[in-house]
Design an enzyme around this catalytic site. Structure first.
Site, short mmCIF file in Angstrom:
data_model
loop_
_atom_site.label_atom_id
_atom_site.label_comp_id
_atom_site.label_asym_id
_atom_site.label_seq_id
_atom_site.Cartn_x
_atom_site.Cartn_y
_atom_site.Cartn_z
CD GLU A 455 -12.70 1.02 0.99
OE1 GLU A 455 -13.49 0.67 1.88
OE2 GLU A 455 -11.74 0.33 0.63
CG ASN A 496 -7.58 5.61 -1.81
OD1 ASN A 496 -6.89 5.60 -2.84
ND2 ASN A 496 -7.52 4.67 -0.89
CG HIS A 532 -7.08 -3.96 -2.98
ND1 HIS A 532 -5.85 -4.18 -2.40
CD2 HIS A 532 -7.58 -2.86 -2.38
CE1 HIS A 532 -5.64 -3.25 -1.47
NE2 HIS A 532 -6.68 -2.44 -1.44
CD GLU A 561 -5.82 0.97 -0.33
OE1 GLU A 561 -6.40 -0.13 -0.22
OE2 GLU A 561 -6.20 1.99 0.27
CG ASP A 563 -3.44 -6.32 -3.08
OD1 ASP A 563 -4.45 -6.12 -3.79
OD2 ASP A 563 -3.51 -6.42 -1.84
C1 XIL Z 1 -6.86 -3.37 5.06
C2 XIL Z 1 -5.57 -3.74 5.73
O1 XIL Z 1 -4.66 -4.18 4.77
C3 XIL Z 1 -5.79 -4.81 6.75
O2 XIL Z 1 -4.59 -5.05 7.47
C4 XIL Z 1 -6.90 -4.40 7.70
O3 XIL Z 1 -7.18 -5.46 8.56
C5 XIL Z 1 -8.15 -4.04 6.92
O4 XIL Z 1 -7.84 -3.03 6.01
N1 XIL Z 1 -9.05 -0.81 1.25
C6 XIL Z 1 -8.44 0.07 2.09
C7 XIL Z 1 -7.46 -0.41 3.09
O5 XIL Z 1 -8.62 1.27 1.95
O6 XIL Z 1 -7.44 0.40 4.24
C8 XIL Z 1 -7.70 -1.83 3.45
O7 XIL Z 1 -6.63 -2.27 4.26
C9 XIL Z 1 -7.81 -2.67 2.20
C10 XIL Z 1 -8.97 -2.24 1.36
#
Ligand code: XIL
Length: 632
Positions: A455, A496, A532, A561, A563
């Site tokens: 990020e 990422n 996400h 990641e 979802d």
């Molecule tokens: C999130 C986790 O899923 C949670 O359990 C935690 O509380 C906060 O972080 N982008 C990312 C991840 O790179 O590390 C994040 O994960 C979700 C968004």
């Protein structure tokens, strides 16, 4: 894991030769004596060497986890370890001190909307509010009577109530804070109440008082109250799997309650938690289906007649109730040469249903990534203190089930320990390099792909103003990648981020950034697309095009990641279609090298309320699961 396959990464192979030369220089933590260049023309590579001497102590054998006895977890296939010593809290909060209290009352905070003319409408305020000294065991009462100079009765609300306190309405325009502090409340607290103008709800005064709670001269004057249980949610488990229940009760008097299970399930053990004295761990293996209700009792340590009870409901289902039709995702994905994975929740083997969680995930996936075990606040909570047990266990799990491990979010602006947030910016580069070196170095044989810098791009494009950026500017990315490559030459190293698969300010920032990095031969091997997204997502063409742009740079693509949250009017078949499309785009793109979802059961998703994963919260497969099977 398999340490040869990722050497095939194109850039990795190209860069390997150059890297090997510098390798001998970084075989230990003190690095070389070569001083860092302080001035770097922008297009020459930065010289990267570890601080010498180290800024903070490297891990020592004292940081090595120890074996955890089987009674504490649900694991049967490998040896679980635990960190030794006291567990440090995830967030170390700064407590108020005597000096804060002595500094006197905080000034009121006024909120004045632009449309308010203060010469006609005066702000409401509190009169006679003072900081308080309270005595444990004695009721404190503080009267709140907001005044509006224009007449009328202002409304008011408290920000957050103190433990067991009440903010009682006196039905005469005033309210009272009523609080009986006990031993665990001794210390300095803040309590905030906002007064609201009767004519304009956004016109407000916020007042914070400080309350110092002290012990009475005679401690025995404090009333003894019964312990309180921490709520335990019902769980679904599978017959013949071990179940662990961490039973926790607290006593506001500060004593440690005694936890009893009057009717222990057959063969169950009940043992003291190794790290938290207020937790007892119950472990048993249900041998038949049905609902088990377990009564638990917490007895006051000083007065055995004082106790609380709670009942824990566990639904036990037969193995057949968790069977999925067709072939497993990992078997199907292997035929397509696509590693398929999930992010494992930290300490999943300490969850009541951890065995079911671990079992289904190992059947379905051949990659596991760490949802939150590699965050810096977990691994390195204090300078020289390391907690490796969680990630070590994840690696043992992966090894047992022949899964690759991908590391997540190493250098990120969130989940940082307090000491790093407060570190001197001029030391931060060294801290970052040491952290990368220590963590990647420990797992050279175990973790093949790293979402190394997470990020880095701001929400609206441009570089994110993180503590790393503040200390080093954009160079932090180059330094991080060079350090990672030196420490672990064979790893696939990713940049990422989220919202970079669709067109917009973040993608607009990504490509020039990649160009700058590649022009300097920064060892970036690929881009991690978090993804996400939502079930009404339809920008698949943009995803396809952005993947191709990354591929055209000679870089790998990893879906890191995934979802797919379901909004209020969404449904699980739309969700399935989004999963299918993303998988399909990855399969058609040769540079797409892995697909990982951010968890697999809604029960343990960070966005659980939007049911974003392919299993529901009772581990039943959803349409998304069948869509992935079908597409593979
Ligand atoms: C999130 C986790 O899923 C949670 O359990 C935690 O509380 C906060 O972080 N982008 C990312 C991840 O790179 O590390 C994040 O994960 C979700 C968004």
């Amino acid at each position: 894991m398999n340490s040869t396959s990722y050497l095939l990464g194109r850039r990795a192979a190209l860069l390997l030769a150059g890297v090997l030369a510098s390798l001998s220089a970084c075989s230990n933590d003190s690095g070389t004596a070569t001083p860092d260049d302080s001035v770097d023309p922008s297009d020459t590579p930065l010289q990267v060497s570890l601080p010498n001497p180290p800024l903070t102590p490297a891990p020592t054998p004292a940081d090595e986890p120890e074996v955890e006895p089987g009674e504490f977890n649900t694991v049967t296939g490998f040896t679980v370890v635990r960190d030794t010593g006291e567990r440090l809290p995830d967030e170390i909060t700064v407590e108020l001190t005597e000096a804060d209290f002595l500094a006197g009352p905080l000034p009121p905070v006024l909120q004045v909307p632009a449309d308010v003319d203060q010469s006609v409408n005066a702000i409401p305020y509190f009169e006679d509010l003072e900081d308080q000294v309270a005595i444990a065991g004695q009721v404190l009462e503080v009267l709140y009577r907001p005044i509006d100079p224009d007449g009328g009765i202002p409304g008011m609300f408290p920000k957050k109530l103190l433990r067991n306190a009440e903010f009682r309405d006196n039905f005469n325009g005033s309210k009272s804070l009523i609080w009986l502090p006990l031993q665990t409340d001794v210390g300095i607290h803040e309590f905030t109440v906002t007064a609201i103008d009767p004519g304009n709800a956004l016109y407000r005064t916020e007042r914070t008082i400080r309350i110092k709670v002290i012990m009475p001269e005679d401690a025995s004057s404090i009333p003894n109250v019964a312990p309180e249980f921490v709520e335990f949610l019902p769980h679904t488990v599978r017959v013949n799997d071990p179940v662990v229940l961490e039973l926790k009760a607290t006593d506001p008097n500060g004593a440690v309650p005694l936890i009893e299970v009057p009717d222990l399930p057959v063969g169950a053990t009940l043992v003291q938690h190794p790290r938290y004295e207020e937790i007892a761990v119950l472990r048993f293996i249900p041998t038949s289906a049905g609902t088990t209700s377990i009564d638990v009792l917490a007895r006051d340590a000083d007065d055995a007649s004082l106790s609380s009870t709670t009942t824990i409901d566990i639904t036990v289902l037969d193995a057949v109730d968790f069977v999925r039709p067709g072939a497993r995702l990992r078997a199907l994905a292997a035929q397509r040469d696509l590693p398929i994975g999930f992010a494992a929740r930290r300490e999943f083997y300490h969850l009541p249903d951890g065995a079911l969680y671990a079992g289904i995930a190992a059947e379905e996936f051949n990659v596991v990534t760490s949802e939150n075990t590699l965050n810096m606040d977990v691994i390195n909570p204090l300078p020289g203190r390391y907690q490796f047990a969680d990630i070590d266990n994840l690696i043992s799990y992966a090894r047992t089930h022949d899964m690759q491990v991908h590391g997540s979010a190493l250098i990120w602006h969130q989940q940082l320990p307090e000491w790093m947030l407060n570190s001197n910016p001029s030391d931060r580069r060294g801290h970052m390099q040491e952290y990368i070196h220590r963590v990647l170095g420990r797992y050279v044989d175990d973790v093949s792909v790293w979402a190394l810098v997470n990020e880095a791009i701001g929400e609206n494009g441009g570089m994110r103003d993180s503590i790393w950026f503040q200390a080093m500017g954009e160079d932090y990315i180059e330094i991080a990648f060079r350090q990672a490559r030196m420490t672990h030459p064979g790893a696939t190293l990713l940049l990422n981020d989220f919202d970079i698969a669709i067109d917009g300010p973040k993608a607009d920032t990504l490509y020039p950034l990649l160009d700058r990095l590649l022009a300097k031969d920064v060892p970036v091997d690929g881009v991690g697309f978090q993804l996400h997204i939502w079930s009404d997502f339809d920008q698949f063409d943009e995803v396809r095009t952005n993947f191709q742009k990354v591929a055209d740079l000679g870089l790998e693509i990893h879906v890191t990641e995934l979802d797919v949250s379901i909004p209020a009017l969404g449904n699980s078949s739309d969700q399935a279609e989004v999963y299918r499309q993303i998988l399909s785009i990855c399969l058609e793109q040769p540079a797409c090298r892995s697909l990982k979802s951010w968890g697999f059961t809604d029960r343990y998703s960070w966005r659980g309320q939007y049911a974003p994963l392919m299993f529901d919260d009772s581990y039943q497969y959803k349409p998304a699961y069948e869509a992935l099977q079908g597409e593979l």
